[in-house]
Design a protein around this motif. Sequence first.
Motif, PDB file in Angstrom:
ATOM      1  N   HIS A 157      31.129  45.438  59.189  1.00  9.84           N
ATOM      2  CA  HIS A 157      30.714  46.766  59.492  1.00  9.84           C
ATOM      3  C   HIS A 157      32.062  47.374  58.909  1.00  9.84           C
ATOM      4  O   HIS A 157      33.337  46.603  58.164  1.00  9.84           O
ATOM      5  CB  HIS A 157      30.851  47.267  61.015  1.00  9.84           C
ATOM      6  CG  HIS A 157      31.905  46.701  62.000  1.00  9.84           C
ATOM      7  ND1 HIS A 157      32.711  45.135  61.712  1.00  9.84           N
ATOM      8  CD2 HIS A 157      33.524  47.561  62.190  1.00  9.84           C
ATOM      9  CE1 HIS A 157      33.634  45.204  62.190  1.00  9.84           C
ATOM     10  NE2 HIS A 157      34.288  47.284  62.787  1.00  9.84           N
ATOM     11  N   ASP A 163      34.612  50.911  59.583  1.00 10.32           N
ATOM     12  CA  ASP A 163      35.448  52.234  60.283  1.00 10.32           C
ATOM     13  C   ASP A 163      36.137  52.703  59.817  1.00 10.32           C
ATOM     14  O   ASP A 163      37.199  52.728  59.084  1.00 10.32           O
ATOM     15  CB  ASP A 163      36.745  51.161  61.862  1.00 10.32           C
ATOM     16  CG  ASP A 163      35.869  50.331  62.097  1.00 10.32           C
ATOM     17  OD1 ASP A 163      34.734  50.673  63.494  1.00 10.32           O
ATOM     18  OD2 ASP A 163      36.328  49.427  62.073  1.00 10.32           O
ATOM     19  N   HIS A 208      34.611  44.165  56.827  1.00  6.16           N
ATOM     20  CA  HIS A 208      34.718  43.041  58.040  1.00  6.16           C
ATOM     21  C   HIS A 208      34.126  42.140  59.003  1.00  6.16           C
ATOM     22  O   HIS A 208      33.170  43.396  59.057  1.00  6.16           O
ATOM     23  CB  HIS A 208      36.148  43.631  58.513  1.00  6.16           C
ATOM     24  CG  HIS A 208      36.722  44.958  59.433  1.00  6.16           C
ATOM     25  ND1 HIS A 208      36.997  46.261  58.874  1.00  6.16           N
ATOM     26  CD2 HIS A 208      36.561  45.320  60.121  1.00  6.16           C
ATOM     27  CE1 HIS A 208      36.675  46.688  59.808  1.00  6.16           C
ATOM     28  NE2 HIS A 208      36.348  46.397  60.566  1.00  6.16           N
TER      29      HIS A 208
HETATM   30 FE   FE2 Z   1      36.006  47.191  62.417  1.00  9.39          FE
END
Ligand code: FE2
Length: 268
Positions: A151, A153, A239
């Motif tokens: 994913h 962020d 990551h």
């Molecule tokens: Fe993360």
Amino acid sequence: MTPGDLHDPFFCAVTSTGFTRARVSDLAAGRCAALRVRDLLPRRMVEETLKALEARAFDAYGRRRVNPPVMRFGVGVSDYCKDGVLTDAYWPAVHRHRTDWESLGLPFDPFEECRAALGADWPGGIRVGRRSGREMGAGVAREPNQGFRVHFDDALREFFCGDLLDSTLVTQFAFNMYLSVPESGGETIIWRHRWSPADEAFRLPGSYGYDESVVGDAEFIELSPEVGEAVLINPNFFHAVRPSRGARRIALGFAVGLSVTGELLTWG
Ligand SMILES: [Fe+2]
Ligand SMILES: O=C(O)CCC(=O)C(=O)O
């Protein structure tokens, strides 16, 4: 040399004795992908925090979105995002989170200690971010024993209806300080791949994560954090955390934004 052998010298993890202004600037400017600082806090604080947390039950992140489950003590904004907006339910959850952390009875605030160490050399200072004047959550103790899926962020994309905090962020980092690490597995992997619209074809339905083939043959960094180590990454790179065996994998984590005001603003 095949294309797979090519290496970007700016895609690296840098180990440093502290979060100096120069190193944090490097991460913000894209001259590295991760900063590692061993023994960020006195070992006594790490051990006391872990001991207090071990005596408590953890909750799971929303199980539909986060599967395999990740356990947590405290709140994170990602459970309170609907249609690009932070929902009102976040605020009572932050209040409960404060009560829960206070009930651990620690003689120090581990998130405050982490912020102080992270911001010690930063000219603009560091503090917990605010939204409509209200202080955000300080962070969360996370336990991804079965790993985190691939994913990225980015509050800009998750909370796309406007600034999450009261000031605009120019870049975002993810902070983790590890309280307990497993004997095997639990590596943090960072790929030199940033989100692009075509990646949505790899999104796992209803999940925060993507199928791992989204990163293709992009070069990657693999980190095996130590107890007491703090890692600050650029979470715009995809990551993941590998599943682990043995001891619990528990880290104190929060997001860090570099604001246009020059301050580091954190939230959980
Ligand atoms: Fe993360
Ligand atoms: O636990 C880790 O090492 C990284 C977790 C993560 O995905 C993050 O901090 O954004």
